[in-house]
Motif scaffolding. Structure first.
Motif, PDB file in Angstrom:
ATOM      1  N   SER A 251      -3.075   3.703   6.970  1.00  0.00           N
ATOM      2  CA  SER A 251      -3.087   2.238   6.907  1.00  0.00           C
ATOM      3  C   SER A 251      -4.499   1.682   6.995  1.00  0.00           C
ATOM      4  O   SER A 251      -4.749   0.539   6.583  1.00  0.00           O
ATOM      5  N   ASP A 252      -5.443   2.489   7.515  1.00  0.00           N
ATOM      6  CA  ASP A 252      -6.836   2.051   7.589  1.00  0.00           C
ATOM      7  C   ASP A 252      -7.626   2.430   6.338  1.00  0.00           C
ATOM      8  O   ASP A 252      -8.805   2.113   6.222  1.00  0.00           O
TER       9      ASP A 252
ATOM     10  N   VAL B  73       4.935   1.069   0.717  1.00  0.00           N
ATOM     11  CA  VAL B  73       5.261  -0.217   1.335  1.00  0.00           C
ATOM     12  C   VAL B  73       5.300  -1.281   0.249  1.00  0.00           C
ATOM     13  O   VAL B  73       4.347  -1.419  -0.522  1.00  0.00           O
TER      14      VAL B  73
ATOM     15  N   TRP C 172       1.343  10.312   5.114  1.00  0.00           N
ATOM     16  CA  TRP C 172       1.459  10.090   6.552  1.00  0.00           C
ATOM     17  C   TRP C 172       1.854  11.405   7.206  1.00  0.00           C
ATOM     18  O   TRP C 172       2.425  12.290   6.577  1.00  0.00           O
TER      19      TRP C 172
ATOM     20  N   ASN D  34      -1.047   7.207   9.157  1.00  0.00           N
ATOM     21  CA  ASN D  34      -0.339   6.807   7.936  1.00  0.00           C
ATOM     22  C   ASN D  34      -1.279   6.191   6.900  1.00  0.00           C
ATOM     23  O   ASN D  34      -0.821   5.494   5.990  1.00  0.00           O
TER      24      ASN D  34
ATOM     25  N   TYR E 298       0.830  -1.200   0.000  1.00  0.00           N
ATOM     26  CA  TYR E 298       0.000   0.000   0.000  1.00  0.00           C
ATOM     27  C   TYR E 298       0.866   1.252   0.000  1.00  0.00           C
ATOM     28  O   TYR E 298       2.070   1.206   0.271  1.00  0.00           O
TER      29      TYR E 298
ATOM     30  N   PRO F  83      -5.896   2.302   2.837  1.00  0.00           N
ATOM     31  CA  PRO F  83      -4.712   2.202   1.968  1.00  0.00           C
ATOM     32  C   PRO F  83      -5.028   2.387   0.487  1.00  0.00           C
ATOM     33  O   PRO F  83      -6.136   2.099   0.030  1.00  0.00           O
TER      34      PRO F  83
END
Length: 293
Positions: A219-220, A252, A202, A217, A198, A222
């Motif tokens: 991440s929830d 990532v 951030w 960031n 992803y 992506p």
């Protein structure tokens, strides 16, 4: 459906239909809202009116076509829904300070020089630096062929990264002193290609001891795979004990991500934060030490 999701959906629709009818009446019907509500929602989230957004995206794509295609100026003007070549020229000149023909001649002649300079300086972007778990498996630079507005975008690309746990970030840091007690919104546009894990923006707020006070960031929410330009944002409070604000774009695993038109604005409490609540995951005391519960 949240306002943010609605606007992202509409931007995606616009990006895929820049050569088609994008009247405000048509867009509001696609969004399922009244024209007034759609216009207010779009400008609140993106920071410009829908009409202005469509105009500069058409101009930006036209600028790319002028350099990298042999289409005539009239063909490009009509493709992007300008009524005449003259109206296209007026709009183009307001954005790039040059008429399309002169822009094509100048930019085409220096294109190869820019490529050579970019190859030498791609790891040296003013204000930005490369970090992460495996920064040497990635590279960052300026892309003058892929951009959202203007003449260039920044990019972060995997070179030798293959494992999903490897990541890098193109980032900046600045002092928090001018923003203490405020709520800041970082927003901008992201485009991705073949991102297998992803990517996303951030932002982190630290105190003098480098303890994390606020963090997000994405991440929830992506961004993965192949996506066209779209608008994303992070909203964090800047507590009175803040010392440093760090931000950037994260990649990532493998793939490539482009970023453009980043900006910070102060927002009020009506704009919810996106802070990831680490404190709520901290237990009062150890539990289930026998693993039998």
């Amino acid at each position: 459906m949240s306002n943010d999701t609605i606007v992202k959906s509409m931007i995606e629709y616009v990006e895929n239909n820049l050569h088609n009818d994008l009247s405000l009446d048509h867009l509001s019907k696609v969004a399922g809202y009244s024209k007034y509500h759609f216009l207010r929602l779009f400008q609140t989230e993106v920071g410009v009116t829908a009409s202005e957004y469509i105009r500069y995206r058409r101009i930006a794509n036209a600028a790319k076509k002028l350099i990298y295609s042999n289409d005539s100026i009239l063909e490009i003007a009509l493709f992007y829904r300008f009524e005449t070549q003259e109206s296209f020229t007026r709009s183009f000149k307001r954005t790039y300070n040059l008429p399309p023909g002169q822009y094509r001649r100048i930019m085409s002649s220096i294109h190869h020089q820019q490529e050579e300079i970019a190859m030498k300086n791609e790891q040296m972007l003013k204000g930005w630096f490369l970090s992460g778990s495996h920064p040497f498996h990635y590279k960052m630079g300026v892309d003058r062929e892929t951009f959202h507005r203007g003449k260039a975008s920044g990019y972060l690309k995997s070179v030798t990264a293959h494992k999903a746990e490897e990541f890098a970030t193109m980032m900046q840091q600045f002092k928090a002193q001018d923003y203490l007690g405020k709520r800041l919104k970082l927003s901008g546009f992201i485009k991705s290609s073949e991102v297998d894990a992803y990517c996303g923006f951030w932002m982190r707020v630290d105190d003098n001891l480098r303890d994390i006070l606020q963090f997000d960031n994405m991440s929830d929410r992506p961004i993965t795979g192949n996506t066209e330009w779209n608008h994303y944002s992070i909203v964090l409070d800047i507590p009175d004990t803040s010392s440093t604000i760090s931000f950037g774009v994260l990649l990532v695993g493998s793939g490539q991500v482009w970023v453009d038109e980043l900006k910070f604005v102060e927002v009020d409490e009506n704009t919810p934060t996106t802070n990831m609540e680490f404190a709520s995951q901290l237990l009062e005391e150890p539990i289930n030490l026998s693993f039998e519960e």
